[in-house]
Write a protein that holds these residues in place. Structure first.
Motif, PDB file in Angstrom:
ATOM      1  N   VAL A  93       0.835  -1.210   0.000  1.00 28.43           N
ATOM      2  CA  VAL A  93       0.000   0.000   0.000  1.00 28.43           C
ATOM      3  C   VAL A  93       0.863   1.251   0.000  1.00 28.43           C
ATOM      4  O   VAL A  93       0.650   2.188  -0.788  1.00 28.43           O
ATOM      5  N   TRP A  94       1.862   1.292   0.872  1.00 29.29           N
ATOM      6  CA  TRP A  94       2.713   2.471   0.948  1.00 29.29           C
ATOM      7  C   TRP A  94       3.610   2.608  -0.274  1.00 29.29           C
ATOM      8  O   TRP A  94       3.946   3.725  -0.682  1.00 29.29           O
ATOM      9  N   GLY A 138       2.401   8.278  -7.397  1.00 31.77           N
ATOM     10  CA  GLY A 138       1.490   7.906  -6.323  1.00 31.77           C
ATOM     11  C   GLY A 138       0.764   9.092  -5.718  1.00 31.77           C
ATOM     12  O   GLY A 138       0.921  10.248  -6.127  1.00 31.77           O
ATOM     13  N   LEU A 139      -0.032   8.785  -4.695  1.00 34.25           N
ATOM     14  CA  LEU A 139      -0.880   9.799  -4.060  1.00 34.25           C
ATOM     15  C   LEU A 139      -0.071  10.933  -3.440  1.00 34.25           C
ATOM     16  O   LEU A 139      -0.420  12.116  -3.604  1.00 34.25           O
ATOM     17  N   ILE A 140       1.009  10.617  -2.745  1.00 32.02           N
ATOM     18  CA  ILE A 140       1.789  11.644  -2.044  1.00 32.02           C
ATOM     19  C   ILE A 140       2.401  12.634  -3.032  1.00 32.02           C
ATOM     20  O   ILE A 140       2.269  13.855  -2.878  1.00 32.02           O
ATOM     21  N   MET A 162       1.583   4.412  -2.707  1.00 36.08           N
ATOM     22  CA  MET A 162       1.384   5.812  -2.325  1.00 36.08           C
ATOM     23  C   MET A 162       2.648   6.642  -2.506  1.00 36.08           C
ATOM     24  O   MET A 162       2.576   7.840  -2.809  1.00 36.08           O
TER      25      MET A 162
END
Length: 299
Positions: A128-129, A137-139, A132
């Protein structure tokens, strides 16, 4: 007559005691003591699954570790990672516990939410990380939205990868530390807070003089658990960086043992590393435990 009656009764008691103790001792011996003894034996040989002959080499594997750059680098990496894992969840766990030390369904729900990462698999958390923290990714997408033209490579930058892994493991262990500290907070007598408040102590002074000293046992539990977690870190490393980026940037002791033992198939050298890791963990944990226990007694 009294001795004759006590004799059978004593043997019955010993029989009951052994029936309870024996299964636990047998399991411990098979799954803990036996592997350790086998590792010690292998560490004194040149064991290799592809070698035609296994020879006794004494302490040669241990002496080679003193000049092995990969081993010394993994020891340094493990030390840095362990310091991060010990400090960050401990500090953040106290704050979270203080915030959640209230009654109501909302706070009960938040406690469960914070504890969820603890019960998740390390591999799941890492995957998951990794998604991210990837370049797209999300970050990094959020950072680009805030105007950052070139977001950092959290797992691809050699200067950031180890700290990113430290943050991920700390995030996963935060719930455990929070629960332990929360249990400690709820055991503090309310009368002590009331007495300190009557004497004019503010919230910060009450926490520093009343609450924090009574959390000494919670600090001991969390610190020892986090020490062990840091020293045996492997799953997150394997999934997130595989010891990179670069050569050995995030290679920990546990990761190095697995690489040498199962990738390079040098079982003797890997066993020596594992025994050294066991001794280091036991020694550091013992010292920390004694220091913190003395603090508890002095408080």
């Amino acid at each position: 007559m009294v001795l004759k009656r006590r004799g059978p009764a004593l043997w019955h008691r010993l029989g009951y005691l052994l029936s309870f103790v024996a299964p636990g001792v047998l399991v411990y011996a098979c799954f803990v003591l036996a592997p350790i003894l086998l590792s010690v034996g292998y560490s004194l040989t040149n064991a290799n699954i592809f070698a035609t002959e296994t020879r006794f080499v004494g302490l040669a594997n241990y002496l080679n570790l003193l000049t092995d750059e990969a081993f010394l680098s993994s020891l340094r990496v493990t030390t840095i990672l362990t310091l991060i894992i010990v400090i960050v969840p401990n500090a953040a766990g106290v704050g979270v516990a203080v915030l959640l030390d209230r009654k109501g369904w909302l706070y009960n729900t938040l406690r469960s939410v914070f504890f969820v990462p603890v019960v998740l698999s390390s591999v799941v958390v890492s995957v998951v990380w990794m998604a991210m923290l990837s370049d797209e990714g999300l970050i990094n997408s959020m950072l680009r939205g805030l105007g950052v033209a070139e977001p950092p490579g959290w797992l691809s930058d050699p200067d950031l990868a180890l700290y990113s892994i430290g943050f991920i493991i700390s995030w996963q262990m935060l719930g455990f530390c929070s629960v332990v500290y929360l249990a400690g907070l709820q055991s503090v007598p309310q009368s002590m807070h009331e007495a300190a408040s009557i004497d004019g102590a503010g919230p910060w002074l009450r926490f520093r003089k009343v609450t924090w000293p009574l959390l000494a046992s919670s600090l001991t539990t969390n610190t020892v658990m986090l020490l062990i977690t840091g020293f045996k870190a492997y799953d997150h490393i394997q999934v997130l960086t595989a010891g990179g980026p670069g050569v050995g940037t995030t290679s920990t002791l546990a990761f190095n043992v697995m690489q040498v033992g199962f990738t390079a198939n040098r079982t003797g050298e890997a066993s020596a590393m594992a025994i050294v890791m066991l001794v280091v963990i036991a020694a550091v944990s013992t010292v920390v435990l004694r220091v913190l226990n003395r603090r508890e007694v002095s408080l």
